[in-house]
Write an enzyme that holds these catalytic residues in place. Structure first.
Site, mmCIF file in Angstrom:
data_model
loop_
_atom_site.group_PDB
_atom_site.id
_atom_site.type_symbol
_atom_site.label_atom_id
_atom_site.label_comp_id
_atom_site.label_asym_id
_atom_site.label_seq_id
_atom_site.Cartn_x
_atom_site.Cartn_y
_atom_site.Cartn_z
ATOM 1 N N ASP A 173 -14.986 103.229 31.224
ATOM 2 C CA ASP A 173 -16.314 103.280 31.851
ATOM 3 C C ASP A 173 -17.388 103.585 30.806
ATOM 4 O O ASP A 173 -18.435 102.937 30.743
ATOM 5 C CB ASP A 173 -16.346 104.298 33.011
ATOM 6 C CG ASP A 173 -15.557 105.571 32.741
ATOM 7 O OD1 ASP A 173 -14.834 105.635 31.726
ATOM 8 O OD2 ASP A 173 -15.673 106.530 33.535
ATOM 9 N N TYR B 233 -2.244 93.434 34.246
ATOM 10 C CA TYR B 233 -2.648 92.036 34.402
ATOM 11 C C TYR B 233 -1.512 91.060 34.736
ATOM 12 O O TYR B 233 -1.702 90.149 35.531
ATOM 13 C CB TYR B 233 -3.385 91.587 33.141
ATOM 14 C CG TYR B 233 -4.202 90.352 33.317
ATOM 15 C CD1 TYR B 233 -5.548 90.416 33.680
ATOM 16 C CD2 TYR B 233 -3.642 89.089 33.136
ATOM 17 C CE1 TYR B 233 -6.294 89.273 33.848
ATOM 18 C CE2 TYR B 233 -4.375 87.941 33.308
ATOM 19 C CZ TYR B 233 -5.710 88.039 33.654
ATOM 20 O OH TYR B 233 -6.441 86.901 33.823
ATOM 21 N N ASP C 253 -16.091 89.558 29.145
ATOM 22 C CA ASP C 253 -17.180 88.834 29.824
ATOM 23 C C ASP C 253 -18.494 89.599 29.656
ATOM 24 O O ASP C 253 -19.542 89.012 29.385
ATOM 25 C CB ASP C 253 -16.883 88.683 31.326
ATOM 26 C CG ASP C 253 -16.067 87.436 31.641
ATOM 27 O OD1 ASP C 253 -15.194 87.080 30.815
ATOM 28 O OD2 ASP C 253 -16.278 86.829 32.709
ATOM 29 N N LYS D 74 -8.151 104.348 29.928
ATOM 30 C CA LYS D 74 -8.622 105.279 30.956
ATOM 31 C C LYS D 74 -7.609 106.430 30.968
ATOM 32 O O LYS D 74 -7.025 106.784 31.999
ATOM 33 C CB LYS D 74 -8.699 104.546 32.316
ATOM 34 C CG LYS D 74 -9.348 105.360 33.414
ATOM 35 C CD LYS D 74 -10.841 105.551 33.254
ATOM 36 C CE LYS D 74 -11.400 106.407 34.365
ATOM 37 N NZ LYS D 74 -12.793 106.828 34.148
ATOM 38 N N ASP E 87 -10.025 91.931 29.552
ATOM 39 C CA ASP E 87 -10.443 90.773 30.349
ATOM 40 C C ASP E 87 -11.859 90.996 30.879
ATOM 41 O O ASP E 87 -12.729 90.137 30.766
ATOM 42 C CB ASP E 87 -9.453 90.601 31.506
ATOM 43 C CG ASP E 87 -9.781 89.425 32.396
ATOM 44 O OD1 ASP E 87 -10.037 88.340 31.854
ATOM 45 O OD2 ASP E 87 -9.800 89.589 33.629
#
Ligand code: NAD
Length: 358
Positions: free
Chosen positions: A226, A122, A254, A193, A250
């Site tokens: 995922d 990020y 949401d 991941k 991040d």
């Protein structure tokens, strides 16, 4: 009397913090609200979106509340979060009955998404592939392809350190322990991941697992990002503290906010070293609805409640959360994102009235 510095950012960030400041003042809380110059106005008056006097005021304050950044105020959030080293992003995800969740059974959603704020992909270290190929000619991807073989292009660097992973894992343990004392399961869910990014995400997972297992009193589980995304939708009530690498946090916050009822409802607090903390909604400046007076103020008001708690005013924080819960239960004064027709101000006034009457 506590001093609070409030920085709106831009767009609905300003609308939501203005309403929240009026609420905090009208509620008779022992706080003095300061609004030093920031954002586009400060750019005009001081030649920078975040003048030194504003930084000093924030550093000296007992609490800092931020609205939301947009293109003209990115420097404000950059200073609050990255320059001040607020490495732990605490994002409570909680469904209050009456919130407009898209899930069939949102009752009981109550967990914290903890975002590592300082490392990973990020922070944005990017460049030209040709430059990377020059300094690292032997770097190959997992299929054996060299950087040069890609030809023209760009790259981004992901950084993970044992120190960064360890401090966020310890923070996750502290949160999970505090929640366990209130009857929660005491579980840390780690999201990476690592099946693909074995060195970077693998390190984060390994450190997080060691720290949580060494704690001895907490449960640990790990999901690839995922799978985690799916689980936050399908099994949200099984979550307690979900610790995520920066970019995954991040994105997933949401998604998680939406499961509870929407992005306009999700508060956050960002914590660093030596007591540095500031509080902000998870959402951005929402240019699509800015200036219309219809932004949902809940995320900012709940962020203010987190700030009150941080300043030692936990009874007032709980009372404010209860007032928000009451307005959702009543369902009469909600903004359009929640299916109502109330303005930001009307909804804030209703929360203030509920606060006063409790
Ligand atoms: P956004 O979060 O601003 O908005 C996404 C969607 O959610 C929009 O449709 C918006 O109307 C809706 N929404 C958000 N908050 C709401 C609220 N309180 N009430 C009702 N609806 C709400 O994301 P975006 O549109 O992708 O980004 C806009 C700007 O915000 C960009 O410049 C982005 O960089 C910035 N941003 C800043 C932050 C931050 O300050 N922490 C976070 C995300 C995005």
């Amino acid at each position: 009397m506590k001093t609070v510095v409030v920085l709106g950012g831009e767009g609905i960030g300003i609308e939501c913090v203005d309403a929240t400041c009026e609420l905090l003042t009208a509620a008779g809380l022992p706080i003095k609200v300061l609004t030093p110059p920031q954002g586009a106005a400060a750019q005009k008056s001081h030649g920078t979106p975040i003048p030194d006097e504003t930084k000093q005021a924030a550093v000296n304050a007992d609490g800092v509340l931020f609205g939301a950044a947009g293109p003209d105020s990115t420097a404000v959030v950059s200073w609050l979060r990255w320059e001040m080293g607020a490495w732990a992003g605490v994002r409570p995800i909680r469904f209050y009955p009456g919130m407009r969740s898209p899930l069939a059974q949102p009752e009981g959603i109550d967990y914290v998404l903890l975002r590592e704020n300082s490392e990973g992909l990020y922070p944005g270290r990017e460049g030209e592939l040709a430059d990377l190929a020059r300094v690292m000619p032997d770097l190959r991807d997992r299929s054996g392809r060299s950087i040069k073989e890609y030809g023209d292009g760009r790259f981004a660097v992901k950084v993970v350190t044992p120190k960064g992973a360890e401090r966020i894992a310890r923070f996750a343990c502290k949160l999970a322990r505090a929640r366990k004392a209130q009857g929660k399961p005491g579980k840390v869910t780690c999201v990476t991941k690592s099946n693909v990014l074995r060195h970077t995400d693998g390190l984060f997972q390994e450190v997080a697992e060691r720290v949580v297992r060494e704690a001895g009193d907490l449960l640990f589980e790990h999901f690839h990002v995922d799978d985690a995304a799916r689980r936050l939708v399908r099994f949200p009530t099984t979550m307690d503290v979900v610790v995520c690498m920066n970019l995954y946090g991040d994105i997933l916050s949401d998604l998680a906010a939406e499961t509870a009822g929407g992005l306009g409802l999700a508060p956050s607090g960002c914590f660093g070293d030596n007591g540095w903390a500031y509080f902000e909604s998870v959402h951005g400046s929402a240019p699509d609805i800015a200036g219309r007076g219809i932004a949902n103020p809940t995320a900012t008001i709940l962020s203010a409640a987190m700030m009150l708690d941080h300043m030692g005013m936990s009874a007032e924080a709980q009372r404010l959360q209860a007032a928000v819960a009451r307005i959702y239960r009543d369902g009469k004064t909600l903004t359009p994102d929640q299916g109502g027709s109330a303005t930001t101000r009307a909804m804030t006034d209703a929360i203030l009235a509920a606060y006063r009457n409790s």
